[in-house]
Design a protein around this motif. Sequence first.
Motif, mmCIF file in Angstrom:
data_model
loop_
_atom_site.group_PDB
_atom_site.id
_atom_site.type_symbol
_atom_site.label_atom_id
_atom_site.label_comp_id
_atom_site.label_asym_id
_atom_site.label_seq_id
_atom_site.Cartn_x
_atom_site.Cartn_y
_atom_site.Cartn_z
ATOM 1 N N HIS A 110 0.824 -1.221 0.000
ATOM 2 C CA HIS A 110 0.000 0.000 0.000
ATOM 3 C C HIS A 110 0.855 1.268 0.000
ATOM 4 O O HIS A 110 0.423 2.315 0.502
ATOM 5 C CB HIS A 110 -0.964 0.022 1.190
ATOM 6 N N ASN A 111 2.055 1.175 -0.562
ATOM 7 C CA ASN A 111 2.922 2.342 -0.644
ATOM 8 C C ASN A 111 3.605 2.442 -2.003
ATOM 9 O O ASN A 111 3.649 3.502 -2.618
ATOM 10 C CB ASN A 111 3.971 2.315 0.471
ATOM 11 N N THR A 162 -2.162 -1.458 8.759
ATOM 12 C CA THR A 162 -1.383 -1.184 7.559
ATOM 13 C C THR A 162 -0.274 -0.181 7.867
ATOM 14 O O THR A 162 -0.348 0.592 8.825
ATOM 15 C CB THR A 162 -2.283 -0.614 6.455
ATOM 16 N N GLY A 163 0.770 -0.180 7.030
ATOM 17 C CA GLY A 163 1.884 0.740 7.211
ATOM 18 C C GLY A 163 2.923 0.249 8.182
ATOM 19 O O GLY A 163 3.697 1.039 8.728
ATOM 20 N N THR A 188 0.728 5.033 3.936
ATOM 21 C CA THR A 188 0.052 4.197 2.941
ATOM 22 C C THR A 188 -1.065 4.961 2.238
ATOM 23 O O THR A 188 -1.566 5.976 2.738
ATOM 24 C CB THR A 188 -0.574 2.940 3.596
ATOM 25 N N ARG A 190 -4.533 3.416 -0.272
ATOM 26 C CA ARG A 190 -5.158 2.231 -0.864
ATOM 27 C C ARG A 190 -6.590 2.573 -1.256
ATOM 28 O O ARG A 190 -7.183 3.537 -0.756
ATOM 29 C CB ARG A 190 -5.152 1.048 0.117
ATOM 30 N N GLY A 206 -5.839 6.215 3.647
ATOM 31 C CA GLY A 206 -4.423 6.202 3.978
ATOM 32 C C GLY A 206 -4.203 6.131 5.469
ATOM 33 O O GLY A 206 -5.060 6.562 6.259
ATOM 34 N N ALA A 269 3.145 8.009 -1.229
ATOM 35 C CA ALA A 269 2.709 6.613 -1.342
ATOM 36 C C ALA A 269 1.863 6.501 -2.599
ATOM 37 O O ALA A 269 1.236 7.478 -3.039
ATOM 38 C CB ALA A 269 1.916 6.177 -0.117
#
Length: 587
Positions: A110-111, A162-163, A188, A190, A206, A269
């Motif tokens: 996701h980046n 996430t991240g 991130t 997405r 994000g 990202a």
Amino acid sequence: ARQDHTATLLPDGRVLVAGGSDFSGALESAELYDPTAGTVSPAGPLNVPRTLASAALLLDGTVLVAGGQTTTSEDLDSAEVYDAATNTFAWLSAPMGTARSGHLGVQLLHNGKVLISGGTSGGQLVTSAEVYDPVTGAFQPVDSPGTARRLFGASFFEVPYTGMLLATGGFDSSAQPLASSEVFFYPTVRSDKPDYAPGETVTLMGEGWRPNERVAINIRESSGDPDTNLTATAGATGAFSNSEFQMNLLDRGVKFTATARGLTSGWTAQAKFTDAITSTLDQCKDDTNNDNLKDPCVWQNGSINPGDSAYHEGDSVAFRIWLDGLNPGSTHTVTIRYDFTKQTSGGVIVLGYDFLTHPDATETATSQRCNNIPGGVGVTGTTCPGMSGPDTVTIPPDAFTFSSLSAPNAALSGQAVSTRETAGRQVVIFGGTFTSPFISSIGKDGNPNTDSDSRSQVTLTFTVGSGSAAACTTQGQTTTCAVNILFGGHLAKGTTDASGWGTGRGASSFPGAAISMRMHSVDGDSSGAVNRSIQPAAVLAPAQGHIIVDKVTSPSGDPTSFGFSTTGTGYAGFSLTDAAAPNDQTL
């Protein structure tokens, strides 16, 4: 043979194997493994031999190969990018911040950036880390890990964490295994779905940004339409959400790249999403009870194996394509690619599919086309029969002729595909019409005279119908339609007559595990390519004429034996009894 190489799964399902070392030192060679066809073919090569390098798939489908060691054990600070479209590696102009080998190199989930961390340089552990940014094409430093390590593992966390990348284990400067772990944090972006229908709203989210930071979002389209620019504000936890972008009602098959940039932090990202066309490829199995006798076509999306095939050399395997999510009246292309030749370990050229045919050349495919419609296709058994068609286009002759060859392929010299092609070769479409330029000439991927394997390919152009004629459906303001395309692939004959290529050169002798038919691309995009294969062991020897005498009595089970006499060389008399098994005789 090689070790300490990289292996990267490509978007089309193939695996890129690059570099590594053997007894002679670091390698510059690379190769591609195709799991569907069961083949390994050359790729690259790398611009410099590399062992203990890293390889990471980028969002655009290319592969970044970074660092490693040369044949003199010198650590490298260079990197190169592999492009599957050209099957070549290109130098990356920007060097890494630190030469290193045995390091981690992975695309951040996701980046879109690639994290390069750890490893060794000049025999010493590298304490620093850096990222490769595909937007700028350069490497830049990031916070160093708390513990220097090499040959360690890494895992990502998914929603809601996430991240975060977890680095675990590895070896320290004394070559002792580490039991510690640490986390690398990064921003991130997405989308809530990977693919959207025309008119749908895209939600971009994000995490990992600075609290209350404004984030600029740029959305770029592969169609060439103007960019869209949005803004979002991260909350106290560094998370944001934006639902302002809506898919164009006229777009299909477009790829979108969203780039988020923190206006305070400068962090970036990227994420990808599409409004892709639904595409499937099925093939017809024609033996449902493993008796080597043809049964009505049953569509399947797996390999055809010996237990479900009554295909002989000289028969045509029937194929069915479904394309859904198309705009009414829109024009599209489909490229079909199929295994043409492959050489044995002794260099003998063997043929797989030598040309395309009508789907009903040897099967009952067209009348069965509405059966077993695959999931994801919006056409049902009720709407399918109402689709318009069939419209047909004649398949052009394949102009390929083998050149003057030496042993063991001298017998193929001057042999042409066109002299073996059968009459009535057509591709069939329902729900649309073939439109100029209709169908391309038959091309070749690879040189059948010299390369270890080669493929033939052809491109079809069609226009989608409307209404029930194309099984169109409407949701809100969005109407999408479907087409159904059918064709056959002729299994090359290993016979010595005019229709064959010579003993041992037919489809049943094809080297490897599979003979593949591939829906290679839709509108030039091969990211959704689909392979279907038949095992050579599932292809029977060329069919010979035969008669089956079957004794059936009423009432059944009559114990009386009937005698049959025969004439002609090689035939002997026989008797059949209904109460006995078997109660038939094949001549």
